[in-house]
Write a protein that holds these residues in place. Structure first.
Motif, PDB file in Angstrom:
ATOM      1  N   UNK A  49      33.867  29.682 -32.598  1.00 13.28           N
ATOM      2  CA  UNK A  49      32.924  29.230 -33.706  1.00 13.28           C
ATOM      3  C   UNK A  49      32.054  28.975 -33.691  1.00 13.28           C
ATOM      4  N   UNK A  50      31.334  30.393 -32.366  1.00 15.54           N
ATOM      5  CA  UNK A  50      29.969  30.869 -32.799  1.00 15.54           C
ATOM      6  C   UNK A  50      30.922  32.493 -33.175  1.00 15.54           C
ATOM      7  N   UNK A  51      29.904  32.447 -34.595  1.00 18.53           N
ATOM      8  CA  UNK A  51      29.763  34.357 -34.956  1.00 18.53           C
ATOM      9  C   UNK A  51      28.533  35.196 -34.291  1.00 18.53           C
ATOM     10  N   UNK A  52      28.098  35.815 -35.360  1.00 17.63           N
ATOM     11  CA  UNK A  52      26.803  37.218 -35.237  1.00 17.63           C
ATOM     12  C   UNK A  52      26.302  36.094 -35.157  1.00 17.63           C
ATOM     13  N   UNK A  53      25.749  36.028 -35.937  1.00 19.44           N
ATOM     14  CA  UNK A  53      24.550  35.112 -36.882  1.00 19.44           C
ATOM     15  C   UNK A  53      24.131  34.439 -35.952  1.00 19.44           C
ATOM     16  N   UNK A  54      24.587  32.615 -35.491  1.00 29.77           N
ATOM     17  CA  UNK A  54      24.767  31.961 -35.076  1.00 29.77           C
ATOM     18  C   UNK A  54      24.350  32.699 -33.334  1.00 29.77           C
ATOM     19  N   UNK A  55      24.813  33.711 -33.101  1.00 28.02           N
ATOM     20  CA  UNK A  55      24.662  34.036 -31.814  1.00 28.02           C
ATOM     21  C   UNK A  55      23.363  34.473 -31.715  1.00 28.02           C
ATOM     22  N   UNK A  56      22.861  35.331 -32.975  1.00 33.86           N
ATOM     23  CA  UNK A  56      21.471  35.950 -32.630  1.00 33.86           C
ATOM     24  C   UNK A  56      20.336  34.704 -32.774  1.00 33.86           C
ATOM     25  N   UNK A  57      20.977  33.835 -33.525  1.00 33.21           N
ATOM     26  CA  UNK A  57      20.085  32.442 -33.706  1.00 33.21           C
ATOM     27  C   UNK A  57      19.657  32.106 -32.702  1.00 33.21           C
ATOM     28  N   UNK A  58      20.809  31.572 -31.584  1.00 32.09           N
ATOM     29  CA  UNK A  58      21.030  31.325 -30.668  1.00 32.09           C
ATOM     30  C   UNK A  58      19.845  31.903 -29.256  1.00 32.09           C
ATOM     31  N   UNK A  59      20.153  33.182 -29.448  1.00 33.83           N
ATOM     32  CA  UNK A  59      19.316  33.973 -28.593  1.00 33.83           C
ATOM     33  C   UNK A  59      17.760  33.897 -28.633  1.00 33.83           C
ATOM     34  N   UNK A  60      17.943  34.362 -30.487  1.00 34.95           N
ATOM     35  CA  UNK A  60      15.962  34.271 -31.174  1.00 34.95           C
ATOM     36  C   UNK A  60      15.679  33.654 -30.227  1.00 34.95           C
ATOM     37  N   UNK A  61      16.381  32.122 -30.187  1.00 31.94           N
ATOM     38  CA  UNK A  61      15.565  30.704 -30.196  1.00 31.94           C
ATOM     39  C   UNK A  61      15.447  30.582 -28.652  1.00 31.94           C
ATOM     40  N   UNK A  62      16.034  30.603 -27.798  1.00 31.41           N
ATOM     41  CA  UNK A  62      16.737  31.190 -25.860  1.00 31.41           C
ATOM     42  C   UNK A  62      14.756  31.715 -25.965  1.00 31.41           C
ATOM     43  N   UNK A  63      14.780  32.907 -26.572  1.00 32.80           N
ATOM     44  CA  UNK A  63      13.400  33.902 -26.500  1.00 32.80           C
ATOM     45  C   UNK A  63      12.466  33.403 -26.318  1.00 32.80           C
ATOM     46  N   UNK A  64      12.000  32.810 -27.593  1.00 33.29           N
ATOM     47  CA  UNK A  64      11.318  32.289 -28.070  1.00 33.29           C
ATOM     48  C   UNK A  64      10.544  30.970 -27.131  1.00 33.29           C
ATOM     49  N   UNK A  65      11.477  29.500 -27.328  1.00 35.40           N
ATOM     50  CA  UNK A  65      10.748  28.616 -26.402  1.00 35.40           C
ATOM     51  C   UNK A  65      11.782  28.197 -25.027  1.00 35.40           C
ATOM     52  N   UNK A  66      12.082  29.194 -24.633  1.00 39.86           N
ATOM     53  CA  UNK A  66      12.691  29.184 -23.091  1.00 39.86           C
ATOM     54  C   UNK A  66      14.027  28.773 -23.264  1.00 39.86           C
ATOM     55  N   UNK A  67      14.838  28.680 -22.112  1.00 40.51           N
ATOM     56  CA  UNK A  67      16.686  28.058 -22.051  1.00 40.51           C
ATOM     57  C   UNK A  67      16.264  26.435 -22.334  1.00 40.51           C
ATOM     58  N   UNK A  68      17.956  26.420 -23.016  1.00 41.35           N
ATOM     59  CA  UNK A  68      17.856  25.220 -23.671  1.00 41.35           C
ATOM     60  C   UNK A  68      18.474  23.704 -22.174  1.00 41.35           C
ATOM     61  N   UNK A  69      17.699  22.617 -22.211  1.00 47.90           N
ATOM     62  CA  UNK A  69      18.635  21.599 -21.308  1.00 47.90           C
ATOM     63  C   UNK A  69      19.293  21.390 -21.847  1.00 47.90           C
TER      64      UNK A  69
END
Length: 122
Positions: A49-69
Motif C-alpha cells: 500500500x506504500x508506493x515510492x511517492x508516498x514513501x518520499x512524502x512520509x520521509x520528507x514530512x518526518x525530516x521537516x517536522x520530526x517523528x510521527x506521534x
C-alpha cells in the motif's frame, strides 16, 4: 524403471520443499513491523500500500517536522494518506509512534527488571 521412479519422487519432494520455503519467507516478511519513524524509502515501499511517492512524502514530512506521534498524526501530516489508509498500512506491518519504538523496549526492560529486583530495599 527404478531410476525413473526415484527421479519422479525426488522431483515431487523438491517442488513441495520449494513451495514450503516460499510460504515461510512470505509469511515472515508479512509480519515484520516497519517503523515509520526510522525506516528508509526501500523499507517503507516494502509495506503493501506504500508506493515510492508516498514513501518520499512520509520521509520528507518526518525530516521537516520530526517523528510521527501516532496514526492520526501520520494521517494529518502526509497528503494522500487518511485514517482508513493508515489503518490498512498498520495491518500490513507499518508501526507508528510509541508502538513502533516500544517493539524493542520490552527486551531491554526485561533485562533491566531482574537487576533492579535483586537490590535490597533500605
Amino acid at each position: 524403471m527404478f531410476k525413473h521412479w526415484v527421479r519422479q519422487l525426488a522431483r515431487r519432494f523438491s517442488l513441495v520443499f520449494l513451495a514450503a520455503t516460499i510460504c515461510l519467507f512470505a509469511g515472515g516478511a508479512a509480519h515484520a513491523a516497519i517503523d515509520v519513524n526510522t525506516a528508509d524509502e526501500a523499507a517503507l515501499t516494502s509495506v503493501k500500500g506504500v508506493g515510492a511517492a508516498t514513501a518520499r512524502n512520509i520521509i520528507d514530512e518526518r525530516n521537516k517536522r520530526g517523528p510521527y506521534k501516532d496514526a492520526a498524526d501520520l494521517a494529518e501530516r502526509v497528503s494522500g494518506i487518511g485514517p482508513k489508509s493508515v489503518a490498512k498500512l498498520q495491518d500490513a506491518g507499518l508501526a507508528i509512534g510509541p508502538k513502533g519504538a516500544a517493539a524493542a523496549a520490552p527486551a531491554k526492560a526485561a533485562k533491566a527488571a531482574p537487576a533492579a529486583a535483586t537490590k535490597p530495599a533500605r
